[in-house]
Write an enzyme that holds these catalytic residues in place. Structure first.
Site, PDB file in Angstrom:
ATOM      1  N   LYS A  75       0.921  -0.990  -0.208  1.00 29.19           N
ATOM      2  CA  LYS A  75       0.138   0.030  -0.108  1.00 29.19           C
ATOM      3  C   LYS A  75       0.741   1.131  -0.115  1.00 29.19           C
ATOM      4  CE  LYS A  75       0.625   1.647   4.512  1.00 29.19           C
ATOM      5  NZ  LYS A  75       1.725   2.395   4.681  1.00 29.19           N
ATOM      6  N   ASP A  90      -2.754  -1.097  10.739  1.00 33.33           N
ATOM      7  CA  ASP A  90      -3.072  -1.024   9.253  1.00 33.33           C
ATOM      8  C   ASP A  90      -3.416  -2.456   8.420  1.00 33.33           C
ATOM      9  OD1 ASP A  90      -0.418  -1.942   9.174  1.00 33.33           O
ATOM     10  OD2 ASP A  90       0.377  -0.453   8.263  1.00 33.33           O
TER      11      ASP A  90
HETATM   12  O1  C5P Z   1      -0.653  -0.907  15.336  1.00 32.75           O
HETATM   13  P1  C5P Z   1       0.797  -1.395  14.984  1.00 32.75           P
HETATM   14  O2  C5P Z   1       1.517  -2.547  15.357  1.00 32.75           O
HETATM   15  O3  C5P Z   1       1.287  -1.165  13.578  1.00 32.75           O
HETATM   16  O4  C5P Z   1       2.027  -0.138  15.620  1.00 32.75           O
HETATM   17  C1  C5P Z   1       3.138  -0.100  16.098  1.00 32.75           C
HETATM   18  C2  C5P Z   1       3.631   0.810  16.666  1.00 32.75           C
HETATM   19  O5  C5P Z   1       3.317   2.242  16.206  1.00 32.75           O
HETATM   20  C3  C5P Z   1       2.470   1.155  17.849  1.00 32.75           C
HETATM   21  O6  C5P Z   1       3.227   0.377  19.258  1.00 32.75           O
HETATM   22  C4  C5P Z   1       2.756   2.777  18.202  1.00 32.75           C
HETATM   23  O7  C5P Z   1       3.934   3.028  18.982  1.00 32.75           O
HETATM   24  C5  C5P Z   1       2.857   3.007  16.678  1.00 32.75           C
HETATM   25  N1  C5P Z   1       1.404   3.641  16.332  1.00 32.75           N
HETATM   26  C6  C5P Z   1       0.952   4.825  16.812  1.00 32.75           C
HETATM   27  N2  C5P Z   1      -0.019   5.408  16.275  1.00 32.75           N
HETATM   28  C7  C5P Z   1      -0.765   4.696  15.363  1.00 32.75           C
HETATM   29  C8  C5P Z   1      -0.139   3.455  14.723  1.00 32.75           C
HETATM   30  C9  C5P Z   1       0.684   2.983  15.338  1.00 32.75           C
HETATM   31  O8  C5P Z   1       1.628   5.376  17.653  1.00 32.75           O
HETATM   32  N3  C5P Z   1      -1.954   4.903  14.801  1.00 32.75           N
END
Ligand code: C5P
Length: 323
Positions: free
Chosen positions: A8, A147
Site C-alpha cells: 500500500k 494498518d
Molecule cells: O499497530 P501497529 O503494531 O502497527 O503499531 C506499531 C507501533 O506504532 C505502536 O506500538 C505505536 O507505537 C505506533 N503507532 C501509533 N499510532 C498509530 C499506529 C501506530 O502510535 N496510529
C-alpha cells in the site's frame, strides 16, 4: 492455495493527536498498488491437535535477509493464523505451511508484513469455507496491527482512528506511480511516531484544510490538480532530518518529471504520481540517469519500481481443497 498480497501507499497521512493508550489518531488515504508478495499456503494435519502450528519458508528477491523477516512465531503471518484459529476454534489439528515470495521490502512504509497478515486471515477463512465476514476478519486484523484491516477490504480506503476505521473510497481513476526505496534504510513504526512526537512536541498541527477530504474528493471527481495538491505525509520532516539523502532523492524524482514525490507511511520509501504507466517508465529512466550523474548519491543503492493502483489488497489465485 496461492494468495497475492499487495503493498500500500499512503496518499495522505496526518496525525490529529494522541489516543488513550499512547496510539496516535491519524487520517490517511490508503491505496493498494501492484507491487505484490505471493503466499503459497499448504494445510497438513498435525499429530498434536491442541493448537494450530505455522511453518514459514522465505523465497526472497529483495535482498532482505531472514533476520529482517522472522521465520518464527513472531512473524505476523504466524500471529494472524493463530488469531484466526483462536477466534473460530478451527484448525487446531493443522500445520499451516506458508511459502512467502517476498517482493515488497521490509520496514519500508509499504506495509508488506501487514498485507501478508491480512492475506493469511483471508486464506484461512477461505480454507474453512468463509465462517467469518469481512468485518469480523477486519476486527481480528485490528488486534494484530493498526494498518492490517485495510488489506481485508483493499483498493482505496480512508483510514481514521489508529488507521483501523475504514471507509471505502470509490473512484474511477487509474493511478500510476514511480516508487523508490533506498536499500540501506529501514524505519520502524514505533520509532517514527516517537521521533514525530519529539519533533512536534506533541502539539497537534493546526491544519487549514484536511488532506484526506481533498484527496478523497479529488479521486471521486477525477481532479488530478487537487489530487497532486492533497498528497502529503506528516512524517516527511522527521525522515528528511534523519536521512537527508531521502530528501535529495525526493528532489530528483520531481526533477525527473513526477507530478509529486512523497514518503509512504513511516518511510523511507518515496512514491511519485505520474500521468500513465508509460510516463512512470520514462521518469524511472530519467531518475536513474539523474542519480548516476550525482557524485553525492554514488554510494546509495536503490530499488525502484513502476506501479499502478489496484482495487484489492488480497486476492486468492488458486484454491485447492484440503489434501
Ligand atoms: O499497530 P501497529 O503494531 O502497527 O503499531 C506499531 C507501533 O506504532 C505502536 O506500538 C505505536 O507505537 C505506533 N503507532 C501509533 N499510532 C498509530 C499506529 C501506530 O502510535 N496510529
Amino acid at each position: 492455495m496461492i494468495v497475492k498480497s499487495a503493498a500500500k501507499l499512503n496518499l495522505t497521512l496526518d496525525i490529529l493527536g494522541l489516543l488513550p493508550g499512547g496510539y496516535h489518531a491519524i487520517e490517511t488515504i490508503f491505496q493498494n498498488v501492484d507491487l505484490v508478495d505471493t503466499l503459497e499456503f499448504s494445510f497438513v494435519k498435525n499429530k498434536n491437535d491442541t493448537e494450530l502450528a505455522v511453518e514459514l519458508i522465505l523465497e526472497d528477491s529483495t535482498g532482505n535477509s531472514q533476520l529482517d523477516f522472522p521465520l518464527q512465531q513472531d512473524n505476523l503471518i504466524a500471529k494472524a493464523a493463530k488469531a484466526f484459529s483462536k477466534n473460530t476454534n478451527l484448525g487446531k489439528s493443522l500445520t499451516v505451511q506458508v511459502k512467502v515470495q517476498k517482493k515488497i521490502p521490509i520496514a519500508a512504509g509499504l506495509a508488506g508484513g501487514s498485507g501478508n497478515a491480512a492475506a493469511t486471515l483471508v486464506a484461512l477463512n477461505q480454507h474453512f469455507e468463509n465462517p467469518l465476514s469481512l468485518s469480523e476478519l477486519s476486527d481480528i486484523a485490528a488486534t494484530l496491527g493498526s494498518d492490517i484491516s485495510f488489506f481485508i477490504y483493499g483498493g482505496t480506503c480512508a483510514g481514521t482512528g489508529r488507521g483501523e476505521i475504514l471507509e471505502e473510497v470509490r473512484h474511477a481513476m487509474q493511478l500510476s506511480f514511480f516508487i523508490v526505496k533506498p536499500k540501506g534504510i529501514s524505519i520502524s513504526t514505533p520509532w517514527i511516531y516517537r521521533e514525530y512526537d519529539a519533533y512536534t512536541n506533541q502539539q497537534p498541527k493546526q491544519r487549514a484544510t484536511s488532506n484526506l477530504v481533498d484527496c478523497r474528493s479529488a479521486l471521486q471527481n477525477g481532479d488530478l490538480d487537487l489530487l497532486v495538491k492533497s498528497l502529503n505525509n506528516c512524517f516527511e520532516p522527521v525522515v528528511f532530518n534523519a536521512y537527508p539523502e531521502v530528501q535529495l532523492l525526493r528532489d530528483g524524482m520531481l526533477e525527473a518529471g513526477c507530478l509529486s514525490a512523497n514518503i509512504s507511511g513511516s518511510g523511507p520509501t518515496l512514491y511519485g504520481l505520474t500521468t500513465s504507466p508509460a510516463q512512470s517508465e520514462q521518469v524511472q529512466q530519467r531518475f536513474l540517469q539523474w542519480c548516476a550523474e550525482r557524485k553525492d548519491l554514488n554510494q546509495i543503492k536503490l530499488d525502484t519500481w513502476t506501479a499502478n493502483s489496484l482495487k484489492f489488497g488480497t486476492s486468492i489465485i488458486t484454491h485447492q481443497l484440503i489434501q
